[in-house]
Design a protein around this motif. Structure first.
Motif, PDB file in Angstrom:
ATOM      1  N   UNK A 248       0.879  -1.186   0.089  1.00 12.60           N
ATOM      2  CA  UNK A 248       0.072   0.123  -0.028  1.00 12.60           C
ATOM      3  C   UNK A 248       0.934   1.130   0.052  1.00 12.60           C
ATOM      4  N   UNK A 249       2.021   1.187   0.552  1.00 14.01           N
ATOM      5  CA  UNK A 249       2.801   2.503   0.632  1.00 14.01           C
ATOM      6  C   UNK A 249       3.379   2.881  -0.609  1.00 14.01           C
ATOM      7  N   UNK A 250       3.542   1.780  -1.553  1.00 16.21           N
ATOM      8  CA  UNK A 250       3.862   2.072  -2.975  1.00 16.21           C
ATOM      9  C   UNK A 250       2.710   2.498  -3.789  1.00 16.21           C
ATOM     10  N   UNK A 251       1.461   2.222  -3.438  1.00 18.10           N
ATOM     11  CA  UNK A 251       0.370   2.967  -4.430  1.00 18.10           C
ATOM     12  C   UNK A 251       0.390   4.358  -3.827  1.00 18.10           C
ATOM     13  N   UNK A 252       0.702   4.624  -2.442  1.00 20.40           N
ATOM     14  CA  UNK A 252       0.575   5.703  -2.064  1.00 20.40           C
ATOM     15  C   UNK A 252       1.522   6.808  -2.422  1.00 20.40           C
ATOM     16  N   UNK A 253       2.845   6.187  -2.941  1.00 21.07           N
ATOM     17  CA  UNK A 253       3.956   7.004  -3.498  1.00 21.07           C
ATOM     18  C   UNK A 253       3.342   7.286  -4.991  1.00 21.07           C
ATOM     19  N   UNK A 254       2.993   6.457  -5.635  1.00 19.96           N
ATOM     20  CA  UNK A 254       2.270   6.432  -6.851  1.00 19.96           C
ATOM     21  C   UNK A 254       1.343   7.490  -7.058  1.00 19.96           C
ATOM     22  N   UNK A 255       0.173   7.588  -5.977  1.00 23.78           N
ATOM     23  CA  UNK A 255      -0.827   8.625  -5.829  1.00 23.78           C
ATOM     24  C   UNK A 255      -0.249  10.024  -5.765  1.00 23.78           C
ATOM     25  N   UNK A 256       0.470  10.185  -4.660  1.00 25.95           N
ATOM     26  CA  UNK A 256       1.343  11.538  -4.384  1.00 25.95           C
ATOM     27  C   UNK A 256       2.078  12.035  -5.743  1.00 25.95           C
ATOM     28  N   UNK A 257       2.474  11.122  -6.458  1.00 25.13           N
ATOM     29  CA  UNK A 257       3.354  11.685  -7.477  1.00 25.13           C
ATOM     30  C   UNK A 257       2.527  12.029  -8.728  1.00 25.13           C
ATOM     31  N   UNK A 258       1.598  11.512  -8.841  1.00 25.01           N
ATOM     32  CA  UNK A 258       0.565  11.583 -10.031  1.00 25.01           C
ATOM     33  C   UNK A 258      -0.349  12.751  -9.793  1.00 25.01           C
ATOM     34  N   UNK A 259      -0.718  13.071  -8.450  1.00 23.18           N
ATOM     35  CA  UNK A 259      -1.876  14.004  -8.321  1.00 23.18           C
ATOM     36  C   UNK A 259      -1.186  15.552  -7.840  1.00 23.18           C
ATOM     37  N   UNK A 260       0.037  15.438  -7.240  1.00 20.87           N
ATOM     38  CA  UNK A 260       0.589  16.751  -6.858  1.00 20.87           C
ATOM     39  C   UNK A 260       0.636  17.676  -7.770  1.00 20.87           C
ATOM     40  N   UNK A 261       0.720  17.471  -9.199  1.00 23.88           N
ATOM     41  CA  UNK A 261       1.011  18.598 -10.317  1.00 23.88           C
ATOM     42  C   UNK A 261      -0.424  19.198 -10.562  1.00 23.88           C
TER      43      UNK A 261
END
Length: 388
Positions: A248-261
Motif C-alpha cells: 500500500x505504501x507503494x500505491x501511496x507514493x504513486x498517488x502522491x507523484x501523479x496528483x501533486x501536479x
C-alpha cells in the motif's frame, strides 16, 4: 403684475392636491396618489418572467443531470435493498427484496463480508491519512517554488511537475510494477547504498508493526494483551493499528507523484491572485519569509486549501484503478479498498446488492468527512452582532 394677482396665484399653488403615500414617505405635489401595490406589481411580474426564462435555459442541463446522475443514483439505491445477481430485471419483481440486510451484513453481522469491508476501510483510511497531507504539502511547496519571479525556466518546471498528472494512471501503474519488483530498479538503487529492498508487492506486513517490532515494543508475529484480545468489526486492534502494508505504501507514493501536479496549478493560480500590496506591507513591517507564509499567504489560501483537501479526500476514498492494476487486493487483502470491494462484489461474486450497499456507505462516509473538514477549516473570527 399687481400684488393681488401674485397672492391669488400663490394661494392656488398652495391649494394644489398632494398625494398621500405610504407612512414615512414624503408627499409628492401634483401626484395622482397611485397605491404602492400597483407600483410594485410590474417589477414582480418582470422577476417572475426572468425566472421562467432562466429555468427554460437551464432545463437541458437539468434533464441531462436527472437522466444520467440522479436517476442512476436512485436506481442503485433500490438495488442496494435487493439480492440481485445482475441477470434479471431488478425493477420487475424478479429480484428478492431484502431490505437493509446488505447493510447489516457489512456493519453489524459477524462474517466474512464484514471482515473484508472492515479491512478495506482500514486500508483506505491509511491511504487517505498519508496521501492527502503529502500531496497537499508537496503541491503547495512546488507552487511556492515555481511562483518565484527570480526563478529561471519557470514554464519548463511547471510543465515537468504537471506532466505526471496528465499521464494515464494505468500506464503509470504498470511502470511502477516494473520499478518496484524484487529485482527492479528501486531495489537495485537501494543495494548501492547497502540497503536490501523488500519485495514490495508481496509483503503484507504493516509498516507500523514492523517499526514497533524492530524497537522491541510489540511482537508482530504474536501480539499480546489488549491489541490481540479486543476487536472492532471483526479485526483486532493490532490489525487496525498495524499501519499500511509495504504494498500500500507503494500505491501511496504513486498517488502522491501523479496528483501533486494538478493541485500545484490550483495553488499557483491562488498565489498569483494574492494582492502584492499585502506582501509589500508585510515587508515594510520587517517580517521574514516564514512569517509571511504563516500570516499572509496561508490565510489568503484558506478557500483554495479547502478545495484541494476536499478534492483529495474524495479522490482518495474512491481509489480504484491503481488497486486494480497493481494488486487487486493482494497481498493478503492489504491493498483492498471499498471501491474495489464494491466492484468485486458485483462483477466477481454476482452480488450487486451488496456492491451497491458498499458504494452508498462510502458515499455517506465521504459526505460526513467533507462536512467535518469544512467545520475544521471554518473562519474562527467572532461575528459582531447588530447593536439595537
Amino acid at each position: 403684475m399687481s400684488l393681488r394677482t401674485t397672492r391669488s396665484r400663490g394661494s392656488a399653488a398652495r391649494g394644489a392636491p398632494r398625494s398621500t403615500g405610504a407612512p414615512g414617505e414624503p408627499d409628492t405635489p401634483g401626484a395622482t396618489g397611485t397605491p404602492p401595490t400597483a407600483r410594485n406589481r410590474a417589477p414582480r411580474a418582470g422577476r417572475r418572467g426572468e425566472g421562467a426564462w432562466g429555468w427554460l435555459f437551464v432545463s437541458p442541463m437539468v434533464i441531462i443531470l436527472g437522466l444520467f446522475l440522479v436517476l442512476p443514483i436512485l436506481m442503485a439505491l433500490w438495488v442496494s435493498l435487493l439480492h440481485w445477481d445482475g441477470q434479471s430485471n431488478p425493477f420487475g419483481g424478479q429480484a428478492d427484496f431484502v431490505g437493509l440486510d446488505n447493510y447489516r451484513a457489512l456493519l453489524t453481522q459477524d462474517g466474512l463480508d464484514r471482515t473484508l469491508f472492515a479491512t478495506s476501510l482500514r486500508n483506505n483510511a491509511y491511504y487517505v491519512l498519508l496521501t492527502v497531507p503529502l500531496q497537499t504539502l508537496l503541491a503547495l511547496g512546488l507552487a511556492l517554488i515555481v511562483n518565484q519571479k527570480v526563478l529561471r525556466a519557470r514554464g519548463a518546471l511547471r510543465t515537468t511537475f504537471f506532466f505526471p498528472s496528465v499521464t494515464s494512471s494505468i500506464a503509470v501503474s504498470t511502470v511502477f510494477l516494473f520499478l518496484f519488483q524484487g529485482s527492479g530498479a528501486v531495489n537495485s538503487l537501494l543495494s548501492w547504498i547497502g540497503v536490501k529492498g523488500p519485495n514490495w508487492f508481496a509483503d503484507p506486513r504493516g509498516v507500523l508493526s514492523l517499526i514497533l517490532g524492530d524497537l522491541g515494543i510489540v511482537d508482530p508475529e504474536k501480539p499480546a494483551g489488549a491489541l490481540a484480545n479486543h476487536s472492532f468489526m471483526g479485526l483486532s486492534w493490532f490489525e487496525w493499528l498495524s499501519g499500511p502494508s509495504v504494498a500500500m505504501c507503494t500505491i501511496i507514493l504513486l498517488a502522491v507523484w501523479t496528483t501533486s501536479g494538478t493541485f500545484m496549478l490550483i495553488f499557483l493560480a491562488a498565489l498569483q491572485d494574492i494582492p502584492r500590496e499585502l506582501e509589500e506591507a508585510a515587508a515594510l513591517e520587517g517580517v521574514n519569509r516564514r512569517q509571511l507564509l504563516r500570516y499572509v499567504t496561508l490565510p489568503a489560501l484558506r478557500p483554495v486549501l479547502f478545495l484541494v483537501l476536499t478534492l483529495g479526500l474524495i479522490s482518495t476514498w474512491q481509489v480504484f484503478d491503481q488497486v486494480y492494476v497493481m494488486g487487486q487486493g493482494a497481498p493478503g487483502n492489504t491493498t483492498l479498498t471499498p471501491a474495489f470491494l464494491s466492484y468485486s462484489s458485483g462483477f466477481d461474486n454476482a452480488d450487486f446488492g451488496q456492491g451497491s450497499a458498499i458504494a452508498f456507505i462510502l458515499l455517506a462516509l465521504i459526505l460526513c468527512l467533507t462536512v467535518l473538514q469544512r467545520w475544521v477549516l471554518r473562519e474562527r473570527g467572532e461575528r459582531t452582532g447588530r447593536k439595537r
